[in-house]
Design a protein around this motif. Structure first.
Motif, PDB file in Angstrom:
ATOM      1  N   VAL A  37       0.843  -1.205   0.000  1.00 63.93           N
ATOM      2  CA  VAL A  37       0.000   0.000   0.000  1.00 63.93           C
ATOM      3  C   VAL A  37       0.874   1.250   0.000  1.00 63.93           C
ATOM      4  CG1 VAL A  37      -1.604   1.382   1.403  1.00 63.93           C
ATOM      5  CG2 VAL A  37      -2.015  -1.057   1.089  1.00 63.93           C
ATOM      6  N   ASN A  38       1.874   1.279   0.859  1.00 64.05           N
ATOM      7  CA  ASN A  38       2.748   2.446   0.955  1.00 64.05           C
ATOM      8  C   ASN A  38       3.480   2.707  -0.354  1.00 64.05           C
ATOM      9  OD1 ASN A  38       1.959   2.823   3.607  1.00 64.05           O
ATOM     10  ND2 ASN A  38       3.748   1.779   4.461  1.00 64.05           N
ATOM     11  N   ARG A  39       4.015   1.656  -0.959  1.00 57.40           N
ATOM     12  CA  ARG A  39       4.746   1.830  -2.233  1.00 57.40           C
ATOM     13  C   ARG A  39       3.803   2.266  -3.340  1.00 57.40           C
ATOM     14  NH1 ARG A  39       8.322   3.899  -5.012  1.00 57.40           N
ATOM     15  NH2 ARG A  39       9.133   2.694  -6.748  1.00 57.40           N
ATOM     16  N   LEU A  40       2.614   1.689  -3.412  1.00 61.66           N
ATOM     17  CA  LEU A  40       1.653   2.095  -4.443  1.00 61.66           C
ATOM     18  C   LEU A  40       1.271   3.561  -4.283  1.00 61.66           C
ATOM     19  CD1 LEU A  40      -0.583  -1.070  -4.544  1.00 61.66           C
ATOM     20  CD2 LEU A  40       0.670  -0.109  -6.494  1.00 61.66           C
ATOM     21  N   ASN A  41       1.088   4.010  -3.063  1.00 57.68           N
ATOM     22  CA  ASN A  41       0.755   5.421  -2.845  1.00 57.68           C
ATOM     23  C   ASN A  41       1.893   6.339  -3.276  1.00 57.68           C
ATOM     24  OD1 ASN A  41      -1.930   5.364  -1.917  1.00 57.68           O
ATOM     25  ND2 ASN A  41      -1.252   4.717   0.106  1.00 57.68           N
ATOM     26  N   GLU A  42       3.133   5.878  -3.174  1.00 54.27           N
ATOM     27  CA  GLU A  42       4.280   6.668  -3.606  1.00 54.27           C
ATOM     28  C   GLU A  42       4.345   6.818  -5.120  1.00 54.27           C
ATOM     29  OE1 GLU A  42       7.782   4.728  -2.137  1.00 54.27           O
ATOM     30  OE2 GLU A  42       7.294   5.141  -0.038  1.00 54.27           O
ATOM     31  N   ILE A  43       4.008   5.765  -5.862  1.00 48.56           N
ATOM     32  CA  ILE A  43       4.205   5.777  -7.318  1.00 48.56           C
ATOM     33  C   ILE A  43       2.923   5.968  -8.113  1.00 48.56           C
ATOM     34  CG2 ILE A  43       6.277   4.365  -7.123  1.00 48.56           C
ATOM     35  CD1 ILE A  43       4.622   2.001  -8.217  1.00 48.56           C
ATOM     36  N   ASN A  44       1.776   5.982  -7.467  1.00 51.00           N
ATOM     37  CA  ASN A  44       0.500   6.135  -8.167  1.00 51.00           C
ATOM     38  C   ASN A  44       0.466   7.493  -8.857  1.00 51.00           C
ATOM     39  OD1 ASN A  44      -2.132   6.093  -9.066  1.00 51.00           O
ATOM     40  ND2 ASN A  44      -3.050   6.169  -7.033  1.00 51.00           N
ATOM     41  N   SER A  45       0.162   7.480 -10.129  1.00 52.68           N
ATOM     42  CA  SER A  45       0.091   8.718 -10.911  1.00 52.68           C
ATOM     43  C   SER A  45      -1.310   9.310 -10.884  1.00 52.68           C
ATOM     44  CB  SER A  45       0.531   8.453 -12.344  1.00 52.68           C
ATOM     45  OG  SER A  45      -0.324   7.479 -12.926  1.00 52.68           O
ATOM     46  N   ASP A  46      -2.076   8.966  -9.873  1.00 52.07           N
ATOM     47  CA  ASP A  46      -3.436   9.476  -9.684  1.00 52.07           C
ATOM     48  C   ASP A  46      -4.420   8.959 -10.729  1.00 52.07           C
ATOM     49  OD1 ASP A  46      -5.046  10.942  -7.895  1.00 52.07           O
ATOM     50  OD2 ASP A  46      -5.180  12.581  -9.339  1.00 52.07           O
ATOM     51  N   LYS A  47      -4.090   7.836 -11.376  1.00 49.88           N
ATOM     52  CA  LYS A  47      -5.013   7.230 -12.341  1.00 49.88           C
ATOM     53  C   LYS A  47      -5.996   6.288 -11.664  1.00 49.88           C
ATOM     54  CE  LYS A  47      -2.077   7.712 -16.293  1.00 49.88           C
ATOM     55  NZ  LYS A  47      -1.441   7.134 -17.447  1.00 49.88           N
ATOM     56  N   PHE A  48      -5.654   5.871 -10.436  1.00 52.73           N
ATOM     57  CA  PHE A  48      -6.545   4.999  -9.680  1.00 52.73           C
ATOM     58  C   PHE A  48      -6.421   5.337  -8.204  1.00 52.73           C
ATOM     59  CE2 PHE A  48      -2.562   2.752 -10.294  1.00 52.73           C
ATOM     60  CZ  PHE A  48      -2.255   2.260  -9.039  1.00 52.73           C
ATOM     61  N   VAL A  49      -7.351   4.825  -7.437  1.00 50.20           N
ATOM     62  CA  VAL A  49      -7.367   5.032  -5.991  1.00 50.20           C
ATOM     63  C   VAL A  49      -6.811   3.776  -5.332  1.00 50.20           C
ATOM     64  CG1 VAL A  49      -8.871   5.367  -3.984  1.00 50.20           C
ATOM     65  CG2 VAL A  49      -9.384   6.542  -6.148  1.00 50.20           C
ATOM     66  N   VAL A  50      -5.902   3.934  -4.401  1.00 49.42           N
ATOM     67  CA  VAL A  50      -5.392   2.810  -3.617  1.00 49.42           C
ATOM     68  C   VAL A  50      -6.184   2.785  -2.319  1.00 49.42           C
ATOM     69  CG1 VAL A  50      -3.406   1.819  -2.423  1.00 49.42           C
ATOM     70  CG2 VAL A  50      -3.082   3.048  -4.589  1.00 49.42           C
ATOM     71  N   GLN A  51      -6.832   1.658  -2.060  1.00 46.73           N
ATOM     72  CA  GLN A  51      -7.613   1.537  -0.836  1.00 46.73           C
ATOM     73  C   GLN A  51      -7.175   0.292  -0.076  1.00 46.73           C
ATOM     74  OE1 GLN A  51     -11.809   2.070  -1.261  1.00 46.73           O
ATOM     75  NE2 GLN A  51     -12.237   1.235   0.752  1.00 46.73           N
ATOM     76  N   ALA A  52      -6.626   0.510   1.113  1.00 44.24           N
ATOM     77  CA  ALA A  52      -6.230  -0.607   1.972  1.00 44.24           C
ATOM     78  C   ALA A  52      -7.480  -1.229   2.577  1.00 44.24           C
ATOM     79  CB  ALA A  52      -5.298  -0.116   3.071  1.00 44.24           C
ATOM     80  N   ILE A  53      -7.533  -2.550   2.554  1.00 43.49           N
ATOM     81  CA  ILE A  53      -8.641  -3.320   3.107  1.00 43.49           C
ATOM     82  C   ILE A  53      -8.060  -4.209   4.203  1.00 43.49           C
ATOM     83  CG2 ILE A  53     -10.351  -5.121   2.570  1.00 43.49           C
ATOM     84  CD1 ILE A  53     -10.959  -2.406   1.304  1.00 43.49           C
ATOM     85  N   GLU A  54      -8.787  -4.346   5.294  1.00 45.46           N
ATOM     86  CA  GLU A  54      -8.275  -5.145   6.418  1.00 45.46           C
ATOM     87  C   GLU A  54      -7.933  -6.572   5.986  1.00 45.46           C
ATOM     88  OE1 GLU A  54      -6.680  -6.176   9.835  1.00 45.46           O
ATOM     89  OE2 GLU A  54      -7.305  -4.137   9.360  1.00 45.46           O
ATOM     90  N   CYS A  55      -8.823  -7.223   5.228  1.00 43.72           N
ATOM     91  CA  CYS A  55      -8.577  -8.605   4.819  1.00 43.72           C
ATOM     92  C   CYS A  55      -9.413  -8.928   3.586  1.00 43.72           C
ATOM     93  CB  CYS A  55      -8.941  -9.557   5.963  1.00 43.72           C
ATOM     94  SG  CYS A  55      -8.552 -11.283   5.605  1.00 43.72           S
ATOM     95  N   LEU A  56      -8.815  -9.614   2.630  1.00 45.48           N
ATOM     96  CA  LEU A  56      -9.536 -10.071   1.440  1.00 45.48           C
ATOM     97  C   LEU A  56      -9.762 -11.588   1.457  1.00 45.48           C
ATOM     98  CD1 LEU A  56      -7.974  -7.847  -1.382  1.00 45.48           C
ATOM     99  CD2 LEU A  56     -10.301  -7.765  -0.485  1.00 45.48           C
ATOM    100  N   TRP A  57      -9.573 -12.211   2.596  1.00 41.37           N
ATOM    101  CA  TRP A  57      -9.866 -13.625   2.833  1.00 41.37           C
ATOM    102  C   TRP A  57      -9.082 -14.591   1.941  1.00 41.37           C
ATOM    103  CZ3 TRP A  57     -15.512 -15.196   4.135  1.00 41.37           C
ATOM    104  CH2 TRP A  57     -15.949 -14.492   5.250  1.00 41.37           C
ATOM    105  N   MET A  58      -7.913 -14.218   1.559  1.00 42.98           N
ATOM    106  CA  MET A  58      -7.056 -15.094   0.753  1.00 42.98           C
ATOM    107  C   MET A  58      -5.724 -15.269   1.456  1.00 42.98           C
ATOM    108  SD  MET A  58      -8.800 -15.937  -1.984  1.00 42.98           S
ATOM    109  CE  MET A  58      -7.551 -16.541  -3.098  1.00 42.98           C
ATOM    110  N   CYS A  59      -5.776 -15.501   2.757  1.00 42.87           N
ATOM    111  CA  CYS A  59      -4.595 -15.494   3.616  1.00 42.87           C
ATOM    112  C   CYS A  59      -3.493 -16.452   3.153  1.00 42.87           C
ATOM    113  CB  CYS A  59      -4.991 -15.790   5.048  1.00 42.87           C
ATOM    114  SG  CYS A  59      -6.113 -14.549   5.734  1.00 42.87           S
ATOM    115  N   GLU A  60      -3.840 -17.548   2.558  1.00 46.07           N
ATOM    116  CA  GLU A  60      -2.828 -18.492   2.077  1.00 46.07           C
ATOM    117  C   GLU A  60      -2.295 -18.108   0.703  1.00 46.07           C
ATOM    118  OE1 GLU A  60      -1.468 -20.973   3.896  1.00 46.07           O
ATOM    119  OE2 GLU A  60      -2.685 -20.159   5.508  1.00 46.07           O
ATOM    120  N   ARG A  61      -2.783 -17.003   0.151  1.00 42.90           N
ATOM    121  CA  ARG A  61      -2.407 -16.582  -1.197  1.00 42.90           C
ATOM    122  C   ARG A  61      -1.866 -15.155  -1.244  1.00 42.90           C
ATOM    123  NH1 ARG A  61      -1.738 -20.825  -4.419  1.00 42.90           N
ATOM    124  NH2 ARG A  61      -3.467 -22.246  -4.301  1.00 42.90           N
ATOM    125  N   GLY A  62      -1.325 -14.642  -0.135  1.00 39.38           N
ATOM    126  CA  GLY A  62      -0.848 -13.265  -0.088  1.00 39.38           C
ATOM    127  C   GLY A  62       0.390 -13.056  -0.929  1.00 39.38           C
TER     128      GLY A  62
END
Length: 119
Positions: free
Chosen positions: A29-54
Motif C-alpha cells: 500500500v505504501n509503495r503504491l501510494n508513492e508511485i501512483n500517478s493518480d489514475k486509480f485510488v489505492v484503498q487498503a482493506i483489512e482482509c480479502l480472505w485469501m490469507c494463504e495466497r498473499g
C-alpha cells in the motif's frame, strides 16, 4: 468514468512469513501510494480472505470487470500493478490477454470477474 479502485489486503503476508511486521500488504500500500500517478485510488482493506495466497489485490471500476491477483511477491509488483491499471483503463472492459500482463503478474493467480450490468 470514476477512477478505478485498487483494493490491497493490508494484512497480507506470504505464508512463509506470517509474522512479518509490518505486513507485506502495508508495504505494498505504501509503495503504491508513492508511485501512483493518480489514475486509480489505492484503498487498503483489512482482509480479502485469501490469507494463504498473499499478497492479494483487486482492481475494479464501474461497469468494468474486476481483476483479482493473488500470490503476489512484493518485488516489482507495485510498478507492475500501475502498468496493469493503465492497460485496464485503456481496455474499456475488453478482455486483456494474459500475454499483455507485465511479466511479474503473469506468474500470479488471476481471476477476471465480470462487471455487473445495471438494468
Amino acid at each position: 468514468m470514476s477512477k478505478p479502485v485498487l483494493f490491497v489486503c493490508q494484512s497480507c503476508n506470504l505464508s512463509s512469513q506470517k509474522d512479518l511486521e509490518p505486513p507485506l500488504g502495508i508495504s505494498l500500500v505504501n509503495r503504491l501510494n508513492e508511485i501512483n500517478s493518480d489514475k486509480f485510488v489505492v484503498q487498503a482493506i483489512e482482509c480479502l480472505w485469501m490469507c494463504e495466497r498473499g499478497c492479494v489485490v483487486a482492481l475494479c471500476a464501474n461497469n468494468l470487470p474486476t481483476y483479482l491477483f493473488t500470490d503476489l511477491p512484493l518485488h516489482e509488483i507495485p510498478e507492475a500493478l500501475v502498468k496493469f491499471a493503465e492497460l485496464y483503463l485503456n481496455s474499456k472492459g475488453k478482455f486483456i490477454p494474459h500475454s499483455k500482463l507485465p511479466q511479474v503478474l503473469q506468474s500470479a493467480h488471476v481471476a477476471r470477474i465480470p462487471a455487473i450490468q445495471a438494468g
